[in-house]
Design a protein around this motif. Structure first.
Motif, PDB file in Angstrom:
ATOM      1  N   ILE A  48      51.884  48.099  25.669  1.00 10.53           N
ATOM      2  CA  ILE A  48      50.758  48.276  25.862  1.00 10.53           C
ATOM      3  C   ILE A  48      50.595  48.164  27.349  1.00 10.53           C
ATOM      4  CG2 ILE A  48      50.588  45.929  25.009  1.00 10.53           C
ATOM      5  CD1 ILE A  48      47.566  46.301  24.981  1.00 10.53           C
ATOM      6  N   SER A  49      49.215  48.112  28.275  1.00  9.49           N
ATOM      7  CA  SER A  49      50.044  47.971  29.504  1.00  9.49           C
ATOM      8  C   SER A  49      48.834  46.921  29.885  1.00  9.49           C
ATOM      9  CB  SER A  49      50.372  48.967  30.490  1.00  9.49           C
ATOM     10  OG  SER A  49      49.753  48.806  32.044  1.00  9.49           O
ATOM     11  N   ILE A  50      48.312  46.207  30.567  1.00 13.00           N
ATOM     12  CA  ILE A  50      47.903  44.982  31.699  1.00 13.00           C
ATOM     13  C   ILE A  50      47.769  45.146  32.562  1.00 13.00           C
ATOM     14  CG2 ILE A  50      46.526  43.033  30.900  1.00 13.00           C
ATOM     15  CD1 ILE A  50      48.168  43.166  27.961  1.00 13.00           C
ATOM     16  N   ALA A  51      46.000  45.584  33.405  1.00  8.05           N
ATOM     17  CA  ALA A  51      46.464  45.271  34.512  1.00  8.05           C
ATOM     18  C   ALA A  51      45.205  44.805  35.427  1.00  8.05           C
ATOM     19  CB  ALA A  51      46.345  46.880  35.348  1.00  8.05           C
ATOM     20  N   THR A  52      45.876  43.209  36.111  1.00  4.13           N
ATOM     21  CA  THR A  52      44.497  42.096  37.192  1.00  4.13           C
ATOM     22  C   THR A  52      44.127  42.436  37.984  1.00  4.13           C
ATOM     23  OG1 THR A  52      45.007  40.548  35.347  1.00  4.13           O
ATOM     24  CG2 THR A  52      43.776  40.721  37.458  1.00  4.13           C
ATOM     25  N   GLY A  71      44.317  36.172  47.063  1.00  3.39           N
ATOM     26  CA  GLY A  71      44.360  36.638  44.938  1.00  3.39           C
ATOM     27  C   GLY A  71      45.606  37.295  45.061  1.00  3.39           C
ATOM     28  N   ASN A  72      46.820  36.985  43.543  1.00 10.82           N
ATOM     29  CA  ASN A  72      47.798  37.885  42.817  1.00 10.82           C
ATOM     30  C   ASN A  72      46.915  38.706  42.276  1.00 10.82           C
ATOM     31  OD1 ASN A  72      49.791  35.811  43.670  1.00 10.82           O
ATOM     32  ND2 ASN A  72      49.683  34.359  41.976  1.00 10.82           N
ATOM     33  N   ARG A  73      48.410  39.338  42.421  1.00 12.44           N
ATOM     34  CA  ARG A  73      47.807  40.781  41.549  1.00 12.44           C
ATOM     35  C   ARG A  73      48.828  40.946  39.931  1.00 12.44           C
ATOM     36  NH1 ARG A  73      45.326  40.894  46.106  1.00 12.44           N
ATOM     37  NH2 ARG A  73      43.936  42.644  46.263  1.00 12.44           N
ATOM     38  N   SER A 122      54.402  41.220  39.924  1.00 10.00           N
ATOM     39  CA  SER A 122      53.306  40.840  40.863  1.00 10.00           C
ATOM     40  C   SER A 122      53.120  41.061  41.744  1.00 10.00           C
ATOM     41  CB  SER A 122      53.218  38.698  40.259  1.00 10.00           C
ATOM     42  OG  SER A 122      53.595  38.364  39.247  1.00 10.00           O
ATOM     43  N   GLN A 123      51.918  40.959  43.014  1.00 12.41           N
ATOM     44  CA  GLN A 123      51.960  41.421  43.605  1.00 12.41           C
ATOM     45  C   GLN A 123      51.239  40.298  44.777  1.00 12.41           C
ATOM     46  OE1 GLN A 123      50.070  44.662  45.568  1.00 12.41           O
ATOM     47  NE2 GLN A 123      50.986  43.942  47.659  1.00 12.41           N
ATOM     48  N   TYR A 124      51.642  39.594  46.394  1.00 13.38           N
ATOM     49  CA  TYR A 124      50.645  38.680  46.243  1.00 13.38           C
ATOM     50  C   TYR A 124      50.682  38.649  48.251  1.00 13.38           C
ATOM     51  CZ  TYR A 124      49.539  34.324  49.195  1.00 13.38           C
ATOM     52  OH  TYR A 124      48.799  33.592  49.673  1.00 13.38           O
ATOM     53  N   ASP A 125      49.979  38.976  48.332  1.00 19.23           N
ATOM     54  CA  ASP A 125      49.783  40.223  49.681  1.00 19.23           C
ATOM     55  C   ASP A 125      48.359  39.573  50.713  1.00 19.23           C
ATOM     56  OD1 ASP A 125      50.714  41.211  52.675  1.00 19.23           O
ATOM     57  OD2 ASP A 125      50.200  43.288  51.308  1.00 19.23           O
TER      58      ASP A 125
END
Length: 130
Positions: free
Chosen positions: A97-101, A57-59, A32-35
């Protein structure tokens, strides 16, 4: 990573014992990234007007995998309580499986794959029997 399985040790009169088994691997990861992105306008007279936060927002990226693996190997007993062993996975199947937001409000992206491996993950082990 979590790998649950079992092995069958064949009975042998010699010090060398063959092994066959099966395992069920499970893998999970999350990053997770929050910037927050912000703009500062130094010409404004108050902080409320000078700072504008444009992204809060978070990624996230998640990876999930599970499968089945065969196990083959052997153990050599030096004594009743000490042995040296070697194992290898002669065949291995994994679904991942890879899930990206990428950002809030954007569509979630997904990708999956099927992995098949032959003679992977060699392991040498030194064991003590209690």
């Amino acid at each position: 990573n979590l790998n649950i399985g079992g092995e069958y040790h064949f009975l042998s009169e010699s010090k060398l014992t063959p092994i066959l088994g099966i395992t069920l691997p499970f893998c999970y990861s999350r990053w997770s990234q929050y910037d927050p992105t912000y703009n500062v306008d130094v010409t404004q007279t108050s902080v409320d007007k000078a700072v504008t936060i444009t992204d809060v927002g978070n990624r996230h990226i998640e990876g999930i995998g599970f499968g089945i693996q065969g196990v083959a190997g052997g153990e050599y007993a030096f004594s009743d309580r000490l042995y040296l062993g070697m194992e290898i996975k002669p065949i291995s199947y994994m679904y991942a499986i890879s899930i990206a937001t990428p950002a809030p409000g954007l569509e979630t992206r997904k990708a999956d794959t099927h992995l098949i491996g032959f003679f992977t993950q060699p392991v040498i082990k030194l064991g003590i029997k209690f």
